[in-house]
Design a protein around this motif. Structure first.
Motif, short mmCIF file in Angstrom:
data_model
loop_
_atom_site.label_atom_id
_atom_site.label_comp_id
_atom_site.label_asym_id
_atom_site.label_seq_id
_atom_site.Cartn_x
_atom_site.Cartn_y
_atom_site.Cartn_z
N GLU A 132 0.83 -1.21 0.00
CA GLU A 132 0.00 0.00 0.00
C GLU A 132 0.86 1.26 0.00
OE1 GLU A 132 -4.24 -0.31 2.24
OE2 GLU A 132 -2.47 -0.31 3.52
N GLN A 133 0.39 2.26 -0.72
CA GLN A 133 0.96 3.59 -0.63
C GLN A 133 -0.12 4.49 -0.04
OE1 GLN A 133 3.46 4.89 -4.15
NE2 GLN A 133 2.30 3.25 -5.12
N VAL A 134 0.08 4.92 1.20
CA VAL A 134 -0.95 5.69 1.89
C VAL A 134 -0.36 6.97 2.48
CG1 VAL A 134 -2.26 3.60 2.43
CG2 VAL A 134 -0.68 4.53 4.13
N GLU A 135 -1.24 7.96 2.60
CA GLU A 135 -0.91 9.23 3.24
C GLU A 135 -2.00 9.53 4.26
OE1 GLU A 135 1.18 11.28 -0.72
OE2 GLU A 135 -0.83 11.89 -0.07
N PRO A 136 -1.81 9.18 5.53
CA PRO A 136 -2.84 9.44 6.55
C PRO A 136 -2.98 10.93 6.82
CG PRO A 136 -1.18 7.86 7.32
CD PRO A 136 -0.64 8.49 6.08
N VAL A 137 -4.22 11.37 6.98
CA VAL A 137 -4.50 12.76 7.32
C VAL A 137 -5.52 12.75 8.46
CG1 VAL A 137 -5.41 14.98 6.55
CG2 VAL A 137 -4.12 13.53 4.95
N ASN A 138 -5.16 13.35 9.58
CA ASN A 138 -6.07 13.46 10.71
C ASN A 138 -6.76 14.82 10.64
OD1 ASN A 138 -6.24 14.27 14.02
ND2 ASN A 138 -7.09 12.33 13.37
N ALA A 139 -8.02 14.82 10.21
CA ALA A 139 -8.75 16.08 10.02
C ALA A 139 -10.24 15.80 9.96
CB ALA A 139 -8.29 16.79 8.75
N SER A 140 -11.02 16.86 10.16
CA SER A 140 -12.48 16.77 10.09
C SER A 140 -12.95 17.24 8.73
CB SER A 140 -13.12 17.63 11.18
OG SER A 140 -14.52 17.74 10.98
N ILE A 141 -13.98 16.58 8.21
CA ILE A 141 -14.56 17.00 6.94
C ILE A 141 -15.26 18.35 7.06
CG2 ILE A 141 -14.80 14.68 6.01
CD1 ILE A 141 -17.79 14.82 6.82
N THR A 142 -15.48 18.84 8.28
CA THR A 142 -16.13 20.14 8.46
C THR A 142 -15.12 21.29 8.48
OG1 THR A 142 -16.06 19.98 10.89
CG2 THR A 142 -17.98 19.05 9.78
#
Length: 265
Positions: free
Chosen positions: A44-54
């Motif tokens: 897998e090639q992933v880029e995690p992002v911790n954020a809210s869709i709002t």
């Protein structure tokens, strides 16, 4: 250059199910959620992002250099109106607006059968482009998301595919789900079709597998290039029988006023 797909709600049920099925050597999955996203496995090639869709600023940043967005984020069932309004409706606006600002040309919206939950059963296949008949505030939020997708196509030229997902689980457990099941493999196939079809404009399609007892028209989904392969009938002997509203409406027990009383008291 690898294709980059932003997946919102990547730590949720559907995001978790389709993530390994969407991975590939020529694709980067940018996985956004407020919950922790499990680390990459295998190739897998992933880029995690911790954020809210709002959060519009965070969503705009997460949308940079993205080829398409699969929007799965949001409250996954009925809840208080103020929360549905903020997370599901405003959140979908934020995703589309961030896509517009970042120049993303393709957005796939996870709508739901609950956007048309009060559609009656027993009158033949449920047609494509059925007028919204939501069964809950949750269903209203999905209908609103469809409307926002239509607006962002007509006003700004985004390609938007809104998928009214039936029941996406590893296997159905209720008789009602035999008619609306979307297997994880078929879900990924439908997402791939929505990503790759040339210039879809705005499309509203049902998301279900090739179920023997299927209740939805899949003509619009197939027009994207979707070829479902799975059938819920293999699980028919192990599901709970349908009762009450599950025999009357698409949304089943979501159509019950008891659900409304529970969340608005």
């Amino acid at each position: 250059m690898p294709q980059r797909i932003l997946v919102t709600g990547a730590a949720g049920r559907i995001g978790t199910l389709v993530r390994p099925r969407l991975a590939g050597p020529d694709r980067v999955l940018r996985l956004l959620d407020i919950a922790p996203v499990p680390p990459a496995t295998g190739g897998e090639q992933v880029e995690p992002v911790n954020a809210s869709i709002t959060d519009l600023a965070a969503m705009s940043a997460a949308s940079e250099d993205v080829d398409a967005i699969i929007h799965l984020g949001g409250i996954p069932g009925e809840d208080a109106w103020r929360d549905i309004l903020e997370v599901n409706i405003h959140g979908t606006y934020t995703v589309l607006e961030a896509a517009r600002r970042a120049g993303v040309r393709r957005v796939i919206l996870a709508s739901s059968n609950h956007a048309a939950g009060f559609a009656p059963l027993g009158e033949g296949p449920i047609p494509d482009h059925l007028y919204p008949r939501p069964d809950t505030y949750y269903g209203v939020s999905k209908a609103a998301g469809e409307a926002l997708g239509s607006l962002y196509h007509d006003r700004y030229g985004l390609d938007v595919v809104a998928i009214r997902i039936g029941a996406c689980f590893e296997r159905p457990t209720l008789e009602r789900e035999l008619g609306i099941w979307l297997s994880p493999d078929d879900c990924a196939r439908l997402f791939e079709a929505a990503i790759s079809v040339p210039e879809p404009g705005f499309r509203l399609v049902w998301g279900a597998s090739a179920n023997t007892r299927g209740i939805f028209s899949l003509d619009a989904a197939r027009s994207l290039g979707y070829q479902p392969r799975d059938d819920s009938e293999v699980f028919a002997g192990s599901v709970e029988p349908a009762t009450g509203l599950s025999r009357k409406f698409v949304g089943g027990e979501f159509c019950s006023p008891d659900l409304d009383a529970e969340v608005t008291a």
